[in-house]
Design a protein around this motif. Structure first.
Motif, PDB file in Angstrom:
ATOM      1  N   ILE A  92      20.697 -10.826 -10.302  1.00  0.00           N
ATOM      2  CA  ILE A  92      22.109 -10.460 -10.480  1.00  0.00           C
ATOM      3  C   ILE A  92      22.805 -11.486 -11.370  1.00  0.00           C
ATOM      4  N   LYS A 110      25.937  -0.832 -19.081  1.00  0.00           N
ATOM      5  CA  LYS A 110      25.794   0.120 -17.968  1.00  0.00           C
ATOM      6  C   LYS A 110      24.452  -0.044 -17.277  1.00  0.00           C
ATOM      7  N   GLN A 113      24.638  -3.056 -15.153  1.00  0.00           N
ATOM      8  CA  GLN A 113      25.436  -2.765 -13.956  1.00  0.00           C
ATOM      9  C   GLN A 113      24.623  -1.969 -12.944  1.00  0.00           C
ATOM     10  N   MET A 114      23.814  -1.036 -13.417  1.00  0.00           N
ATOM     11  CA  MET A 114      22.950  -0.272 -12.507  1.00  0.00           C
ATOM     12  C   MET A 114      21.949  -1.184 -11.825  1.00  0.00           C
ATOM     13  N   ASP A 117      23.870  -3.091  -9.167  1.00  0.00           N
ATOM     14  CA  ASP A 117      24.142  -2.212  -8.023  1.00  0.00           C
ATOM     15  C   ASP A 117      22.883  -1.996  -7.179  1.00  0.00           C
ATOM     16  N   ALA A 118      21.747  -1.811  -7.846  1.00  0.00           N
ATOM     17  CA  ALA A 118      20.480  -1.621  -7.124  1.00  0.00           C
ATOM     18  C   ALA A 118      20.098  -2.888  -6.363  1.00  0.00           C
ATOM     19  N   LEU A 120      22.193  -5.185  -5.219  1.00  0.00           N
ATOM     20  CA  LEU A 120      23.120  -5.306  -4.083  1.00  0.00           C
ATOM     21  C   LEU A 120      22.713  -4.362  -2.952  1.00  0.00           C
ATOM     22  N   ALA A 121      22.300  -3.160  -3.303  1.00  0.00           N
ATOM     23  CA  ALA A 121      21.835  -2.203  -2.282  1.00  0.00           C
ATOM     24  C   ALA A 121      20.571  -2.731  -1.597  1.00  0.00           C
ATOM     25  N   SER A 167      25.796  -7.683   0.899  1.00  0.00           N
ATOM     26  CA  SER A 167      26.471  -7.984  -0.364  1.00  0.00           C
ATOM     27  C   SER A 167      27.912  -8.447  -0.153  1.00  0.00           C
TER      28      SER A 167
END
Length: 170
Positions: A92, A110, A113-114, A117-118, A120-121, A167
Motif C-alpha cells: 500500500i 485507478k 487504487q484497486m 482497496d484489495a 485493505l480488504a 484497515s
C-alpha cells in the motif's frame, strides 16, 4: 512318617516359611508389574507421600509444557498473520508513493487504487479470520489479550496483547 493328626513344630515352621516366601513373591510380582517400589502406603508411608508429591509436580510440569507448546503454536499463527499484514502495508505504501509522484496516467492511478482497496480488504479478512484452536486472535476492538501459564505456579502468568487488525485501526 507321621502318626496322628497333630502338627509338629517342624511342620509349622515349614508352613510359616512357605507363607512368608509366597508373600514376598506377591510383593515382588506387584513391584515388577507396576514398576514401582512403593505401591501402597504400607510399603513406605513417608516414601508414598514424597512419591505422590513428586508425581503431582511432574503432572504440573507436563501441563506447563503443553501450555508452552500451545502458546508457541498460537504465536506462530499470529506472527504469520502479522507478517502478511506487514507485506500488504508495504505494498500500500509503495502504491501511495507511486501515485504521489507525477507521471502516472488516470488508468494507472485507478489500477493502483484497486490494488490498495484489495490490500485493505485482505487486511480486514486476515484480522477477522485468523484463529488458533477456534479462538479469533485479532478481531476484538482494541486487540486481544492472551494469558499463558508457563510454570507450575499459577499466580505467575505471562500476558500478551495482540493488536486489533483491520484497515480502520491501521
Amino acid at each position: 512318617m507321621r502318626i496322628g493328626s497333630s502338627v509338629s513344630g517342624l511342620d509349622l515352621t515349614a508352613r510359616n516359611s512357605l507363607n512368608k516366601a509366597f508373600s514376598m513373591f506377591n510383593k515382588s510380582s506387584t513391584r515388577l508389574s507396576t514398576m514401582k517400589r512403593i505401591n501402597r502406603a504400607s510399603d513406605d508411608p513417608a516414601g508414598m507421600i514424597a512419591a505422590e508429591s513428586l508425581r503431582a509436580e511432574i503432572e504440573a510440569i507436563g501441563a506447563a509444557e503443553r501450555n508452552v507448546s500451545r502458546a508457541s503454536g498460537m504465536l506462530n499463527v499470529a506472527d504469520s498473520a502479522m507478517s502478511q499484514v506487514n507485506g500488504l502495508i508495504t505494498k500500500i505504501r509503495s502504491n501511495v508513493v507511486d501515485v504521489a509522484s507525477a507521471g502516472l496516467s488516470d488508468g494507472e492511478v485507478k489500477a493502483k487504487q484497486m490494488e490498495v482497496d484489495a490490500a485493505l480488504a485482505a487486511i480486514n479478512r486476515i484480522g477477522a479470520t485468523t484463529s488458533y484452536a477456534g479462538s479469533k486472535l485479532f478481531n476484538t476492538a482494541g486487540g486481544n489479550e492472551l494469558s499463558f501459564a508457563f510454570s507450575t505456579d499459577l499466580s505467575q502468568q505471562s500476558t500478551l496483547t495482540l493488536p486489533e487488525i483491520n484497515s480502520a485501526a491501521l
